[in-house]
Design a protein around this motif. Structure first.
Motif, PDB file in Angstrom:
ATOM      1  N   ALA A  77       0.860  -1.178   0.000  1.00  0.00           N
ATOM      2  CA  ALA A  77       0.000   0.000   0.000  1.00  0.00           C
ATOM      3  C   ALA A  77       0.903   1.236   0.000  1.00  0.00           C
ATOM      4  N   PHE A  78       0.341   2.386  -0.369  1.00  0.00           N
ATOM      5  CA  PHE A  78       1.136   3.604  -0.487  1.00  0.00           C
ATOM      6  C   PHE A  78       0.353   4.786   0.066  1.00  0.00           C
ATOM      7  N   ALA A  79       1.038   5.649   0.800  1.00  0.00           N
ATOM      8  CA  ALA A  79       0.425   6.883   1.298  1.00  0.00           C
ATOM      9  C   ALA A  79       1.275   8.067   0.880  1.00  0.00           C
ATOM     10  N   ASN A  80       0.632   9.106   0.392  1.00  0.00           N
ATOM     11  CA  ASN A  80       1.292  10.356   0.019  1.00  0.00           C
ATOM     12  C   ASN A  80       0.842  11.410   1.026  1.00  0.00           C
ATOM     13  N   ILE A  81       1.733  11.830   1.919  1.00  0.00           N
ATOM     14  CA  ILE A  81       1.381  12.630   3.091  1.00  0.00           C
ATOM     15  C   ILE A  81       1.775  14.088   2.870  1.00  0.00           C
ATOM     16  N   ASP A  82       0.877  15.009   3.204  1.00  0.00           N
ATOM     17  CA  ASP A  82       1.187  16.436   3.109  1.00  0.00           C
ATOM     18  C   ASP A  82       2.402  16.797   3.959  1.00  0.00           C
ATOM     19  N   HIS A  83       3.277  17.599   3.401  1.00  0.00           N
ATOM     20  CA  HIS A  83       4.284  18.299   4.200  1.00  0.00           C
ATOM     21  C   HIS A  83       3.555  19.249   5.153  1.00  0.00           C
ATOM     22  N   ALA A  84       4.182  19.543   6.288  1.00  0.00           N
ATOM     23  CA  ALA A  84       3.566  20.452   7.267  1.00  0.00           C
ATOM     24  C   ALA A  84       3.721  21.895   6.796  1.00  0.00           C
ATOM     25  N   TYR A  85       3.048  22.212   5.681  1.00  0.00           N
ATOM     26  CA  TYR A  85       3.162  23.547   5.102  1.00  0.00           C
ATOM     27  C   TYR A  85       2.452  24.604   5.943  1.00  0.00           C
ATOM     28  N   ASN A  86       2.961  25.819   5.874  1.00  0.00           N
ATOM     29  CA  ASN A  86       2.191  26.989   6.270  1.00  0.00           C
ATOM     30  C   ASN A  86       0.925  26.999   5.404  1.00  0.00           C
ATOM     31  N   PRO A  87      -0.274  27.157   5.989  1.00  0.00           N
ATOM     32  CA  PRO A  87      -1.498  27.128   5.174  1.00  0.00           C
ATOM     33  C   PRO A  87      -1.494  28.118   4.013  1.00  0.00           C
ATOM     34  N   THR A 111       3.605  12.397  13.111  1.00  0.00           N
ATOM     35  CA  THR A 111       3.196  11.312  14.005  1.00  0.00           C
ATOM     36  C   THR A 111       1.686  11.080  13.916  1.00  0.00           C
ATOM     37  N   ALA A 112       0.910  12.150  13.750  1.00  0.00           N
ATOM     38  CA  ALA A 112      -0.542  11.995  13.595  1.00  0.00           C
ATOM     39  C   ALA A 112      -0.864  11.207  12.333  1.00  0.00           C
ATOM     40  N   ALA A 113      -0.133  11.458  11.259  1.00  0.00           N
ATOM     41  CA  ALA A 113      -0.372  10.733  10.009  1.00  0.00           C
ATOM     42  C   ALA A 113      -0.125   9.241  10.179  1.00  0.00           C
ATOM     43  N   ILE A 114       0.958   8.879  10.853  1.00  0.00           N
ATOM     44  CA  ILE A 114       1.259   7.457  11.041  1.00  0.00           C
ATOM     45  C   ILE A 114       0.240   6.822  11.994  1.00  0.00           C
ATOM     46  N   ARG A 115      -0.165   7.540  13.016  1.00  0.00           N
ATOM     47  CA  ARG A 115      -1.204   6.990  13.903  1.00  0.00           C
ATOM     48  C   ARG A 115      -2.502   6.756  13.140  1.00  0.00           C
ATOM     49  N   PHE A 116      -2.863   7.678  12.247  1.00  0.00           N
ATOM     50  CA  PHE A 116      -4.074   7.486  11.442  1.00  0.00           C
ATOM     51  C   PHE A 116      -3.974   6.208  10.613  1.00  0.00           C
ATOM     52  N   ALA A 144      13.525  11.952   9.544  1.00  0.00           N
ATOM     53  CA  ALA A 144      14.530  12.025  10.604  1.00  0.00           C
ATOM     54  C   ALA A 144      13.870  11.929  11.977  1.00  0.00           C
ATOM     55  N   ARG A 145      12.713  12.565  12.136  1.00  0.00           N
ATOM     56  CA  ARG A 145      12.021  12.515  13.425  1.00  0.00           C
ATOM     57  C   ARG A 145      11.364  11.160  13.658  1.00  0.00           C
ATOM     58  N   LEU A 146      10.719  10.615  12.641  1.00  0.00           N
ATOM     59  CA  LEU A 146      10.004   9.344  12.802  1.00  0.00           C
ATOM     60  C   LEU A 146      10.952   8.163  12.955  1.00  0.00           C
ATOM     61  N   SER A 147      12.179   8.279  12.418  1.00  0.00           N
ATOM     62  CA  SER A 147      13.115   7.158  12.472  1.00  0.00           C
ATOM     63  C   SER A 147      13.610   6.856  13.872  1.00  0.00           C
ATOM     64  N   ASP A 148      13.547   7.825  14.743  1.00  0.00           N
ATOM     65  CA  ASP A 148      13.937   7.628  16.135  1.00  0.00           C
ATOM     66  C   ASP A 148      12.741   7.043  16.889  1.00  0.00           C
ATOM     67  N   PRO A 149      12.811   5.787  17.357  1.00  0.00           N
ATOM     68  CA  PRO A 149      11.669   5.183  18.051  1.00  0.00           C
ATOM     69  C   PRO A 149      11.251   5.947  19.307  1.00  0.00           C
ATOM     70  N   ASN A 150      12.128   6.805  19.805  1.00  0.00           N
ATOM     71  CA  ASN A 150      11.822   7.562  21.016  1.00  0.00           C
ATOM     72  C   ASN A 150      11.172   8.915  20.723  1.00  0.00           C
ATOM     73  N   GLY A 175      -3.396   6.354  21.582  1.00  0.00           N
ATOM     74  CA  GLY A 175      -3.350   4.920  21.836  1.00  0.00           C
ATOM     75  C   GLY A 175      -2.694   4.114  20.730  1.00  0.00           C
ATOM     76  N   TYR A 176      -2.406   4.748  19.590  1.00  0.00           N
ATOM     77  CA  TYR A 176      -1.730   4.062  18.490  1.00  0.00           C
ATOM     78  C   TYR A 176      -0.300   4.581  18.367  1.00  0.00           C
ATOM     79  N   SER A 177       0.606   3.691  18.026  1.00  0.00           N
ATOM     80  CA  SER A 177       2.004   4.066  17.893  1.00  0.00           C
ATOM     81  C   SER A 177       2.249   4.782  16.567  1.00  0.00           C
ATOM     82  N   SER A 178       3.212   5.702  16.567  1.00  0.00           N
ATOM     83  CA  SER A 178       3.633   6.365  15.334  1.00  0.00           C
ATOM     84  C   SER A 178       5.030   5.912  14.913  1.00  0.00           C
TER      85      SER A 178
END
Length: 254
Positions: A77-87, A111-116, A144-150, A175-178
């Motif tokens: 499966a594939f997900a294309n996730i928005d960059h955290a752009y300024n609106p 992290t919210a995207a991965i939890r979703f 870089a942020r998501l690769s760190d399990p902590n 309740g879901y991991s990211s």
């Protein structure tokens, strides 16, 4: 900002788009998934580097996006996730400086995207134990942020004035991991900040830099590789000789 309006405003709610429309503050993603898989499938995601997220899926976007068709045809499966752009970037297009909210809200957004994805993994036929992603250029910070399990216990790079604890609202899908399983990172703020962002606990990672990258990422490339080696992170490092600010392409003689 004079780039967007001549009349000052006193609150974000007063900011409008070029035709006077309200701004859409939502971050979104596209998910391509099998309708009736025999078994749950792994998911690979791309953190979009374009303000129009779906542009990454069109053939004219170039060779650097075609690899995701290969993933979906081979049992992913594939997900294309928005960059955290300024609106404002969604309404007016990419602009410098200030197009991104990565440093202030990126960790929360990705992290919210991965939890979703994980919260809806059964609906999408996704194996929640196998989620990996690509981050190139402005997308590298997310990986870089998501690769760190902590990362779940960490803070944003910067904080908004007046909000020392971050976003005041609860984060979605609690309740879901990211956490993710594997990552690709190249030529962005995530790799530039390797001294602070690379952890000895990082998931297996592919890193890359182009010899002719126009944004200066080749200049610190030896130090980035040394950081992964010194911290004993499982990794593959691609020195992209003859290439610039792009994904790995062609035959690597090394």
């Amino acid at each position: 900002n004079s780039q967007f309006a001549s009349t000052p405003v006193s609150s974000p709610e007063e900011i409008v788009g070029p035709n006077g429309e309200p701004l859409d503050y939502r971050l979104k993603m596209d998910i391509i998934y099998p309708s009736r898989p025999e078994r749950p499938v792994p998911l690979v995601f791309w953190v979009s580097t374009q303000t129009q997220r779906a542009a990454s899926l069109r053939p004219q976007a170039g060779h650097s996006r075609a690899l995701f068709a290969g993933f979906t045809l081979r049992g992913y499966a594939f997900a294309n996730i928005d960059h955290a752009y300024n609106p404002l970037a969604f309404a007016y297009g990419h602009f410098e400086p200030g197009y991104s909210l990565d440093d202030w809200n990126g960790l929360k957004a990705y992290t919210a995207a991965i939890r979703f994805i994980r919260a809806h993994s059964a609906q999408f036929g996704i194996d929640p134990d196998y989620i990996g992603g690509f981050g190139h250029s402005k997308g590298a910070y997310a990986l870089a942020r998501l690769s760190d399990p902590n990362h779940e216990d960490q803070d944003e790079w910067f904080r908004f004035s007046g909000y020392p604890a971050g976003s005041p609202e609860p984060q979605p899908w609690p309740g879901y991991s990211s956490r993710i399983s594997v990552s690709y990172q190249s030529m962005g703020n995530g790799t530039r900040r390797h001294e602070r962002l690379v952890s000895p606990d990082d998931v297996p990672t592919v890193i890359a830099a182009g010899e002719f990258d126009q944004y200066g990422h080749w200049s610190y490339w030896p130090d980035l590789v040394r950081t992964y080696e010194d911290r004993d992170v499982p990794h593959i490092a691609f020195s992209l000789y003859g290439l610039g600010h792009q994904l790995p392409l062609g035959f690597d003689e090394e």
